[in-house]
Design a protein around this motif. Sequence first.
Motif, PDB file in Angstrom:
ATOM      1  N   ASP A   1       0.842  -1.207   0.000  1.00 57.88           N
ATOM      2  CA  ASP A   1       0.000   0.000   0.000  1.00 57.88           C
ATOM      3  C   ASP A   1       0.868   1.245   0.000  1.00 57.88           C
TER       4      ASP A   1
ATOM      5  N   THR B   1       0.725   3.960  -2.883  1.00 56.30           N
ATOM      6  CA  THR B   1       0.251   5.309  -2.562  1.00 56.30           C
ATOM      7  C   THR B   1       1.337   6.339  -2.854  1.00 56.30           C
TER       8      THR B   1
ATOM      9  N   ARG C   1      -8.168   8.466   3.548  1.00 52.79           N
ATOM     10  CA  ARG C   1      -8.643   7.089   3.648  1.00 52.79           C
ATOM     11  C   ARG C   1      -9.102   6.771   5.076  1.00 52.79           C
TER      12      ARG C   1
ATOM     13  N   ASP D   1      -8.937   5.556  -5.850  1.00 49.65           N
ATOM     14  CA  ASP D   1      -9.502   4.426  -5.125  1.00 49.65           C
ATOM     15  C   ASP D   1     -10.750   3.877  -5.824  1.00 49.65           C
TER      16      ASP D   1
ATOM     17  N   HIS E   1      -9.061   1.698 -10.148  1.00 53.64           N
ATOM     18  CA  HIS E   1      -7.713   1.193  -9.943  1.00 53.64           C
ATOM     19  C   HIS E   1      -7.062   0.872 -11.297  1.00 53.64           C
TER      20      HIS E   1
END
Lengths: 179, 180
Positions: free
Chosen positions: A43, A47, A69, B103, B106
């Motif tokens: 992640d 990110t 998030r 998000d 993707h």
Amino acid sequence: MAAARPRTIFLVFLAIALQGFGGVLPFARRALVDRRAWLTPDDFNETLSLCQSLPGPNIVNLSIAVGARACGWRGSLAAVAGLVGAPVVIVITLGVLYGQFGGLQLVQRAIIGLAAAAAGLVTATAARMAEPLLKRRALTAAPFILGGFVAVGVFRLPLPYVLLVLAPLSIAIMWKRSA
Amino acid sequence: MSLAWPILRALAVQFSLLSLLAFGGANAVIPEIHRQSVAIHHWMTDKDFAALFAIAQSAPGPNFLISTLVGWKAAGIPGALVATAAMCSPSCLLTFWAVKAWDRHHDHPWRTAIGAGIAPVTVGLVFSSAYVLVRAADSSWRLGLVTAVTAAIVYFTKLNPLWCLAAAALLGLTGVFGTP
């Protein structure tokens, strides 16, 4: 990632900022991945690469993403405030001190040494950023590295125009290659 | 102190624009900040700029602090706050929106192409920053040597760069680089 309250997010990013002498990223990774486990290592990388392809300091963008998030815009606001607030106060204090005492011979002597080292730091950063690109795809990367350097560094052309020419060209080439 | 509105407005406009152009962070827009604040607006000299950059580098935190100090030099504390807010806000809003969109969708190929395409241009801009700073800071061969040695140490080792900054400042105190 686990839910976290804005207050916790603020404090975590405040701690990251205050540790981050000469580069915040290693401390951010340690806090977010190793200690808090808010992000998995994958992640984190994903990110970060998203944040790197957007304008603005990577670490500030990363704080926006992590905060968003966790709890939407309030999380983002808390993260940025934590990351930016204290360093801004510190650097303004240093600036005011420099304004008061910058005329002193001793301070000036130290600052000229400091400035020379800071220039070296940025040179090394540039070289480190260039290395993987030149190893992996010298042919498509080198012209744009050189183009950006000559246009902005040597000829001092205004940045917006240089970006408007170089970035779309470079993106188009990468797009064609991936297609 | 009265507020210098025209300067504050110039800072707000300049740094909000730079915020959206700062691919790879503030280091990519150093030449433009330098051009605007030294050559165009005359807020400071070349030497002042090098000194402020050095101070920003030696403070903890993200590397856009040079914009805070440029704002401070141009218009005091209000200038510092305006420049900082302008340098952060546009890119933060864009990132917030992009993360939401990211998000939702993707793995779009366009994102990879944009990231890969912008990378080498950014590197060229960071080299430009290095060049601008070297020209402002290195007024003698001794200072040039400090720059070269620092660059080599940071490039080849994992030593915290702060040690190099501290060592250079201490060396400066002894007067080996002269006094400006």
